[in-house]
Design an enzyme around this catalytic site. Structure first.
Site, short mmCIF file in Angstrom:
data_model
loop_
_atom_site.label_atom_id
_atom_site.label_comp_id
_atom_site.label_asym_id
_atom_site.label_seq_id
_atom_site.Cartn_x
_atom_site.Cartn_y
_atom_site.Cartn_z
N SER A 149 -1.33 9.40 -6.49
CA SER A 149 -2.45 8.50 -6.75
C SER A 149 -3.11 8.13 -5.43
O SER A 149 -2.46 7.57 -4.54
CB SER A 149 -1.94 7.23 -7.43
OG SER A 149 -2.88 6.21 -7.27
N HIS A 165 -4.45 12.14 -8.72
CA HIS A 165 -4.66 11.05 -9.68
C HIS A 165 -5.65 10.07 -9.08
O HIS A 165 -5.46 9.58 -7.97
CB HIS A 165 -3.31 10.38 -9.98
CG HIS A 165 -3.37 9.33 -11.03
ND1 HIS A 165 -3.38 9.61 -12.38
CD2 HIS A 165 -3.41 7.97 -10.94
CE1 HIS A 165 -3.41 8.48 -13.07
NE2 HIS A 165 -3.44 7.47 -12.21
N ASP A 214 -7.61 6.65 -9.55
CA ASP A 214 -7.59 5.37 -10.25
C ASP A 214 -8.92 4.65 -10.13
O ASP A 214 -9.34 4.30 -9.02
CB ASP A 214 -6.49 4.48 -9.67
CG ASP A 214 -5.11 4.93 -10.12
OD1 ASP A 214 -4.90 5.09 -11.33
OD2 ASP A 214 -4.24 5.12 -9.24
N MET A 256 -10.97 1.30 -11.08
CA MET A 256 -10.80 -0.10 -11.51
C MET A 256 -12.12 -0.84 -11.35
O MET A 256 -12.85 -0.61 -10.38
CB MET A 256 -9.73 -0.77 -10.66
CG MET A 256 -8.40 -0.02 -10.68
SD MET A 256 -7.15 -0.96 -9.80
CE MET A 256 -5.78 0.20 -9.85
N HIS A 315 -8.16 8.25 -14.09
CA HIS A 315 -7.53 7.20 -14.89
C HIS A 315 -8.49 6.01 -14.89
O HIS A 315 -8.58 5.28 -13.90
CB HIS A 315 -6.17 6.84 -14.26
CG HIS A 315 -5.48 5.69 -14.92
ND1 HIS A 315 -4.39 5.06 -14.35
CD2 HIS A 315 -5.71 5.03 -16.09
CE1 HIS A 315 -3.97 4.08 -15.14
NE2 HIS A 315 -4.77 4.05 -16.20
N MET A 328 -9.56 2.48 -15.62
CA MET A 328 -9.12 1.12 -15.97
C MET A 328 -10.38 0.28 -15.96
O MET A 328 -10.59 -0.60 -15.11
CB MET A 328 -8.07 0.64 -14.95
CG MET A 328 -6.73 1.34 -15.12
SD MET A 328 -5.67 1.22 -13.67
CE MET A 328 -6.30 2.61 -12.72
N MET A 372 1.96 3.69 -19.12
CA MET A 372 1.99 2.84 -17.93
C MET A 372 3.38 2.21 -17.80
O MET A 372 3.86 1.55 -18.73
CB MET A 372 0.94 1.72 -18.05
CG MET A 372 -0.50 2.16 -17.98
SD MET A 372 -0.97 3.04 -16.47
CE MET A 372 -0.63 1.82 -15.20
N ASP A 374 2.99 6.50 -15.14
CA ASP A 374 2.23 5.97 -14.00
C ASP A 374 2.71 4.57 -13.66
O ASP A 374 2.59 3.65 -14.47
CB ASP A 374 0.74 5.96 -14.39
CG ASP A 374 -0.17 5.52 -13.25
OD1 ASP A 374 0.31 5.31 -12.13
OD2 ASP A 374 -1.39 5.42 -13.51
C1 DX5 Z 1 -1.84 1.26 -11.22
C2 DX5 Z 1 -2.35 2.67 -11.05
C3 DX5 Z 1 -1.36 3.60 -10.50
C4 DX5 Z 1 -0.87 3.25 -9.13
C5 DX5 Z 1 0.53 3.76 -9.00
O1 DX5 Z 1 -2.73 0.53 -11.99
O2 DX5 Z 1 -2.81 3.19 -12.28
O3 DX5 Z 1 -1.83 4.95 -10.56
O4 DX5 Z 1 -1.63 3.80 -8.10
O5 DX5 Z 1 1.00 3.32 -7.78
P1 DX5 Z 1 2.56 3.27 -7.46
O6 DX5 Z 1 3.06 4.66 -7.60
O7 DX5 Z 1 2.60 2.74 -6.08
O8 DX5 Z 1 3.18 2.35 -8.49
ZN ZN Z 2 -3.21 5.37 -12.45
#
Ligand code: DX5
Ligand code: ZN
Length: 228
Positions: free
Chosen positions: A10, A35, A37, A39, A68, A70, A139, A177
């Site tokens: 990620s 990956h 992310d 947000m 991903h 969010m 998750m 994840d």
């Molecule tokens: C959290 C993200 C993850 C995050 C995982 O909301 O969706 O992808 O980056 O990070 P680690 O592996 O550090 O938990």
């Molecule tokens: Zn993620």
């Protein structure tokens, strides 16, 4: 038969000032996909990157980018990320008013479709959409931040989702994840995951290659090598 295990670093934990080099480094170190992310400071209390940065990454690499979302509403960003070259787009069940329609939208744009389930999201939400899914993202932390502790109940959830996938014979990847590291990846694989997101465990280590190799050897010990 279980699909090949994939490791997806990620970028949330990467050095964003050197994002291109970071992506190159994890791929050279043996990662299978990136990956990504997204947000929005609305669905989750954090703000990250959008389609423009996704395009910069997809233009640079040939490995797939696993987006991903969010974000809420999830569907409004789907066309822009498809246009930006995402290979996979997952969104949270609660973040779309019409998840079935959003899954159809993703596939209609030639992208593989995934649904993400928060730790408290019940598995019943999967029941009527299995045919529309290419990936289920479990998750194992509450979404929003990297570096959190793996929630052990996720193992039970993975086992149950693996059973749903296998019993129905669906070609669906099972991604996990949050809080994935060398010490727990074997147990997570044994519970049924085949796609492993790891942010801080990889980008927080001095050698990405050492972490990814150690993860692969844990995976081989746990589920064997599906190609052999
Ligand atoms: C959290 C993200 C993850 C995050 C995982 O909301 O969706 O992808 O980056 O990070 P680690 O592996 O550090 O938990
Ligand atoms: Zn993620």
């Amino acid at each position: 038969m279980r699909s090949t295990s994939l490791i997806a670093p990620s970028i949330l934990s990467a050095d964003f000032c050197r994002l291109g080099e970071e992506v190159d480094s994890v791929l050279a170190a043996g990662a299978d996909m990136i990956h990504f992310d997204v947000m929005d400071n609305h669905y989750v209390p954090n703000l990250t990157v959008g389609p423009q940065i996704c395009r910069a990454v997809t233009s640079r690499i040939s490995a797939p980018v696993d987006v991903h979302l969010m974000t809420e509403p999830a569907e409004s960003l789907v066309p822009a990320f498809a246009e930006a070259g995402a290979a996979w787009i997952s969104f949270h069940f609660e973040a779309s008013r019409h998840p079935d329609r959003t899954l159809q939208l993703i596939r209609s744009l030639g992208v593989k479709a995934g649904i993400a389930l928060n730790p408290a999201t019940p598995l019943g939400c999967l029941e009527h959409i299995m045919d529309r899914l290419d990936m289920i993202l479990i998750m194992s932390v509450n979404p929003g931040f990297g570096g959190q502790q793996f929630i052990p109940e996720a193992l039970n959830k993975l086992t149950r989702v693996r059973r749903m996938i296998d019993e129905g014979g669906y070609p669906i990847r099972l991604e996990v994840d949050g809080g994935v590291k060398i010490q727990n990846i074997g147990a997570i694989a044994a519970a049924g995951a085949d796609t492993f997101v790891a942010g801080s465990a990889i980008f927080g280590a001095p050698s990405y290659g050492e972490v990814i190799s150690a993860m692969r050897s844990e995976l081989e010990k746990s589920v064997g090598c599906p190609e052999n």
